[in-house]
Write an enzyme that holds these catalytic residues in place. Structure first.
Site, PDB file in Angstrom:
ATOM      1  N   TYR A 118     -37.065   1.475 -65.912  1.00 28.71           N
ATOM      2  CA  TYR A 118     -38.277   1.733 -65.132  1.00 28.71           C
ATOM      3  C   TYR A 118     -38.117   1.098 -63.763  1.00 28.71           C
ATOM      4  O   TYR A 118     -37.605  -0.018 -63.658  1.00 28.71           O
ATOM      5  CB  TYR A 118     -39.501   1.121 -65.835  1.00 28.71           C
ATOM      6  CG  TYR A 118     -40.749   1.170 -64.978  1.00 28.71           C
ATOM      7  CD1 TYR A 118     -41.597   2.273 -65.025  1.00 28.71           C
ATOM      8  CD2 TYR A 118     -41.061   0.134 -64.093  1.00 28.71           C
ATOM      9  CE1 TYR A 118     -42.727   2.350 -64.225  1.00 28.71           C
ATOM     10  CE2 TYR A 118     -42.184   0.199 -63.288  1.00 28.71           C
ATOM     11  CZ  TYR A 118     -43.011   1.302 -63.361  1.00 28.71           C
ATOM     12  OH  TYR A 118     -44.117   1.366 -62.555  1.00 28.71           O
ATOM     13  N   GLU A 206     -42.640   5.736 -57.987  1.00 21.77           N
ATOM     14  CA  GLU A 206     -42.435   5.265 -59.350  1.00 21.77           C
ATOM     15  C   GLU A 206     -41.413   6.178 -60.023  1.00 21.77           C
ATOM     16  O   GLU A 206     -41.635   7.393 -60.121  1.00 21.77           O
ATOM     17  CB  GLU A 206     -43.753   5.284 -60.130  1.00 21.77           C
ATOM     18  CG  GLU A 206     -43.605   4.703 -61.527  1.00 21.77           C
ATOM     19  CD  GLU A 206     -44.913   4.738 -62.308  1.00 21.77           C
ATOM     20  OE1 GLU A 206     -45.513   5.824 -62.438  1.00 21.77           O
ATOM     21  OE2 GLU A 206     -45.323   3.678 -62.792  1.00 21.77           O
TER      22      GLU A 206
END
Ligand code: GDP
Ligand code: MN
Length: 396
Positions: A118, A206
């Site tokens: 992530y 993101e």
């Protein structure tokens, strides 16, 4: 302004970030053509079909599926295009899918298992610095990681004056447990990602997952990008990336008439001039036991036309049980605003919810008289607290 995954990936790629390649398709037939073209370019015959909507969690809602043949591509794209995709990040009604991204399958087998990480870049308003948040626990459940095992999420703060320093990019690659080719790949990935974030004037990038492929390449498989609206004037070409089908229709309408409107979940509509007063008004409504249904700043010129446009917007929301008008007459005189409110009301006819009007500032007393003598269903107030009490009374 939010972007689609495919648009975010295009921006990333233009700054040198390696991405899962893909082609957008509006129909199942276009999807098949896209898949053929990708196979020629990449050599892979498996593809993922990904719904393009402004919401995450698409995988969980059935909006991301693997296709192992052209027949699969056609069938899956046909299913996804036009579907109402419901994910943990959409409302209960879901979002209509107008297009899909046909992407190369990047989870191919090889020497190592593919690994999902992530990574996001955003502004830390507290410290006034940018930050890169990252974790080895990438994939579809980063919210659960943040809640249950927050120590597995790392943060690297970047001083905007110096930019990302070489040791910082290396620390990130190290903390992700990488070495050799993937370590170098990650350092390059982080550098390019940070450059993309800065140069595009974004407020969020993101990437979840960042994938280490079985042959140790580091690539962006997903991209959630939010551009900073206040910097859009510097990027005229980004205007074309806006997809108003994805935006709240009332907010789009408000924008067209120059009103600053944000839709919220509550039951008290607000019409206010000035963002600071609007925030204070929302606090007031909460204190009085209500919940604001919207943020609405009508700006400096609260004439009848603008007031009417604002009422119209607020009344589109079926949850609104009362409207609180809270206007400070500084440059604009309160009596003119009051007249505007009365005229707008008369023009609109049947407004079925009570309206509390608080006008303060120049000619506030004349304004109160105008409101009180209008013969309409208004409840006037001059003091802040008075207005709050009236909201409370009307809601109970
Ligand atoms: P999100 O669910 O909206 O976050 O959409 P993502 O783009 O992150 O995709 C969701 C999931 O689909 C990923 O976490 C992967 O597990 C899977 N996925 C994405 N691309 C591929 C691919 O090329 N091959 C395979 N097998 N799975 C993929
Ligand atoms: Mn994702």
């Amino acid at each position: 302004m939010n972007l689609h995954e495919y648009q975010g990936k295009e921006i990333l790629n233009s700054f040198g970030v390696e991405i899962q390649r893909g082609i957008v398709a509006q129909t199942a037939d276009e999807a098949v053509e896209a898949a053929k073209k990708l196979t020629k370019e990449t050599g892979t015959s498996w593809h993922v079909i990904k719904a393009q909507v402004h919401a995450g969690g698409r995988g969980k809602g059935g909006g991301v599926k693997l296709a192992k043949s052209l027949d699969d591509v056609k069938e899956i794209a046909g299913q996804i295009i036009g579907m109402n995709l419901i994910t943990p990040q959409t409302s209960a009604e879901g979002k209509k899918v107008h297009q899909v991204l046909v992407a190369e399958d990047v989870y191919y087998p090889g020497d190592n298992e593919p690994e999902e990480y992530y990574m996001s870049v955003l502004l830390n308003r507290g410290s006034g610095k940018n930050m890169i948040m990252y974790s080895t626990e990438g994939g579809m459940d980063i919210e659960a990681v943040a809640e249950e095992t927050p120590h597995l999420i790392f943060t690297e703060e970047i001083d905007p004056a110096t930019g990302l320093l070489p040791f910082q990019a290396r620390r990130i690659a190290f903390n992700l447990g990488l070495s050799g080719k993937s370590f170098k790949g990650m350092v390059k990935f982080v550098n390019s990602l940070y450059t993309a974030y800065i140069k595009s004037d974004s407020s969020l990038f993101e990437i979840n997952p960042v994938l280490k492929t079985s042959d140790d390449r580091v690539i962006a498989v997903d991209a959630k990008v939010t551009l900073d609206d206040n910097a859009l004037f510097r990027h005229k070409d980004y205007e074309a990336l806006r997809d108003i089908r994805e935006e709240n229709p009332t907010e789009v309408e408000a924008k067209a008439v120059g009103l600053n409107y944000v839709d919220l979940d509550g039951n008290v509509g607000c019409m206010v001039n000035g963002a600071g007063l609007a925030m204070a008004t929302m606090d007031l409504i909460k204190q009085a036991g209500g919940e604001p249904a919207n943020f609405l700043d009508v700006g400096g010129t609260a004439d009848a036309e603008r007031v009417e446009a604002a009422f119209n917007l607020i009344l589109k929301d079926p949850n609104v049980k009362a409207i609180l008008v809270n206007i400070f007459g500084g440059i604009v005189r309160c009596d003119r605003v009051a007249q505007g409110i009365v005229d707008a009301y008369k023009n609109m006819g049947n407004i079925e919810v009570p309206i509390i009007v608080r006008l303060q500032g120049t000619n506030a007393d004349i304004a109160k008289e105008l409101i009180d003598n209008s013969g309409l269903d208004f409840h006037s107030a001059i003091e802040f607290q008075e207005a709050a009490d009236k909201v409370q009374q009307l809601l109970s």
